[in-house]
Write an enzyme that holds these catalytic residues in place. Structure first.
Site, PDB file in Angstrom:
ATOM      1  N   MET A 256       0.849  -1.183   0.000  1.00  0.00           N
ATOM      2  CA  MET A 256       0.000   0.000   0.000  1.00  0.00           C
ATOM      3  C   MET A 256       0.892   1.242   0.000  1.00  0.00           C
ATOM      4  O   MET A 256       1.741   1.385   0.873  1.00  0.00           O
ATOM      5  CB  MET A 256      -0.866  -0.044   1.256  1.00  0.00           C
ATOM      6  N   PRO A 257       0.734   2.160  -0.975  1.00  0.00           N
ATOM      7  CA  PRO A 257       1.555   3.367  -0.967  1.00  0.00           C
ATOM      8  C   PRO A 257       1.134   4.307   0.165  1.00  0.00           C
ATOM      9  O   PRO A 257      -0.061   4.493   0.409  1.00  0.00           O
ATOM     10  CB  PRO A 257       1.297   4.009  -2.328  1.00  0.00           C
ATOM     11  N   VAL A 258       2.135   4.868   0.841  1.00  0.00           N
ATOM     12  CA  VAL A 258       1.896   5.835   1.906  1.00  0.00           C
ATOM     13  C   VAL A 258       2.658   7.108   1.559  1.00  0.00           C
ATOM     14  O   VAL A 258       3.861   7.065   1.323  1.00  0.00           O
ATOM     15  CB  VAL A 258       2.359   5.297   3.277  1.00  0.00           C
TER      16      VAL A 258
END
Length: 64
Positions: free
Chosen positions: A3-5
């Site tokens: 998941m990109p943060v």
């Protein structure tokens, strides 16, 4: 695929509407560039007091 943060750090003082527009546009860009579902994009907004930010050796709180 993880998941990109995205972490945004900025001085306090932006309106809710400005932060909403910023995070909406960043989320769409991350989705388009990385090809991930927008529901997987996490954005963290950290707001700092101007007295805790220095640029060129001068605190932002000293600027009017």
């Amino acid at each position: 695929m993880g998941m990109p943060v995205v972490t945004i750090t900025l001085a306090k003082g932006r309106s809710y509407e400005q932060k909403k527009q910023l995070t909406d546009e960043i989320a769409v860009t991350v989705k388009n560039v990385l090809g991930v579902p927008i529901e997987r994009v996490t954005i963290l907004v950290h707001e700092l007091e101007k007295e805790n930010i220095s640029i060129g050796g001068s605190l932002l709180s000293e600027h009017k």
